[in-house]
Design an enzyme around this catalytic site. Sequence first.
Site, mmCIF file in Angstrom:
data_model
loop_
_atom_site.group_PDB
_atom_site.id
_atom_site.type_symbol
_atom_site.label_atom_id
_atom_site.label_comp_id
_atom_site.label_asym_id
_atom_site.label_seq_id
_atom_site.Cartn_x
_atom_site.Cartn_y
_atom_site.Cartn_z
ATOM 1 N N SER A 26 6.106 -1.537 -2.136
ATOM 2 C CA SER A 26 6.169 -2.456 -3.283
ATOM 3 C C SER A 26 5.178 -2.050 -4.373
ATOM 4 C CB SER A 26 5.951 -3.910 -2.839
ATOM 5 O OG SER A 26 4.826 -4.056 -1.995
ATOM 6 N N GLY A 57 0.848 -1.190 0.000
ATOM 7 C CA GLY A 57 0.000 0.000 0.000
ATOM 8 C C GLY A 57 0.880 1.235 0.000
ATOM 9 N N LEU A 58 0.259 2.382 -0.157
ATOM 10 C CA LEU A 58 0.995 3.643 -0.173
ATOM 11 C C LEU A 58 1.712 3.901 1.145
ATOM 12 C CD1 LEU A 58 -1.704 5.927 -1.858
ATOM 13 C CD2 LEU A 58 0.448 5.154 -2.892
ATOM 14 N N SER A 59 2.724 4.751 1.096
ATOM 15 C CA SER A 59 3.378 5.210 2.320
ATOM 16 C C SER A 59 2.332 5.912 3.179
ATOM 17 C CB SER A 59 4.505 6.180 1.967
ATOM 18 O OG SER A 59 5.119 6.660 3.140
ATOM 19 N N GLY A 60 2.261 5.554 4.453
ATOM 20 C CA GLY A 60 1.281 6.156 5.348
ATOM 21 C C GLY A 60 -0.053 5.438 5.378
ATOM 22 N N SER A 61 -0.158 4.330 4.642
ATOM 23 C CA SER A 61 -1.428 3.595 4.601
ATOM 24 C C SER A 61 -1.690 2.833 5.892
ATOM 25 C CB SER A 61 -1.462 2.634 3.411
ATOM 26 O OG SER A 61 -0.442 1.663 3.529
ATOM 27 N N GLY A 62 -0.632 2.551 6.650
ATOM 28 C CA GLY A 62 -0.784 1.816 7.906
ATOM 29 C C GLY A 62 -0.229 0.409 7.861
ATOM 30 N N LYS A 63 0.527 0.077 6.822
ATOM 31 C CA LYS A 63 1.072 -1.271 6.655
ATOM 32 C C LYS A 63 1.882 -1.722 7.862
ATOM 33 C CE LYS A 63 3.496 -0.084 3.108
ATOM 34 N NZ LYS A 63 3.151 1.341 3.205
ATOM 35 N N SER A 64 2.875 -0.925 8.232
ATOM 36 C CA SER A 64 3.765 -1.312 9.336
ATOM 37 C C SER A 64 3.027 -1.348 10.666
ATOM 38 C CB SER A 64 4.949 -0.346 9.426
ATOM 39 O OG SER A 64 5.734 -0.428 8.261
#
Length: 196
Positions: free
Chosen positions: A106, A32-39
């Site tokens: 990615s 997902g985009l940077s800031g999407s909450g993945k981490s």
Amino acid sequence: MSLNTVRHNYKITKADRERINNHRSCLFWFTGLSGSGKSTLANLVEVELHKKNISTFSLDGDNIRQGINKDLTFAPEDRTENIRRIAEIANLMVDAGIVTLAAFVSPYIKDRENIRNIVGKENFIEIYVNTSLEECERRDVKGLYKKARAGEIKNMTGISAPYEAPVNPDLEIVTDNKTIEASVQTILDFIIRKLK
């Protein structure tokens, strides 16, 4: 592949390690985009899996780029190499019997397909953290979007570089209007089913 190397096959297999851990091992890939909450989501999901005695490890974009991939830029060819190296690391971890959670922008479909080829389609589970660009910019936890809009960052995914959303992810979480707790529970339930 080097012409001067030969793969050594060891007696202990992935299946042996899974038996000891009492769960299967695979790669859950958060994109997902940077800031999407993945981490954030991967971290909280790992905490819950740990409570259930599931052997886990998290791979994170910023952490990897401070170590093994610190020699790479954000140019398209380096992004591809970044993901290839991570896939190889994840493949070793899955073979070790570990449930691996990977949180990486990615942005390219072809790179995510390459991950699937490296770890095996039976071991690759794609989780699309679908958050709108507007919401990611509103959060802007690292200040990257502000810098990208000011022209200070080149090749910023979603701004000056593309993000190719998964066409058919195994799980899609739309986070704009969903609490973190609800998202974590949805992902956790999904993962537990996959590990049986």
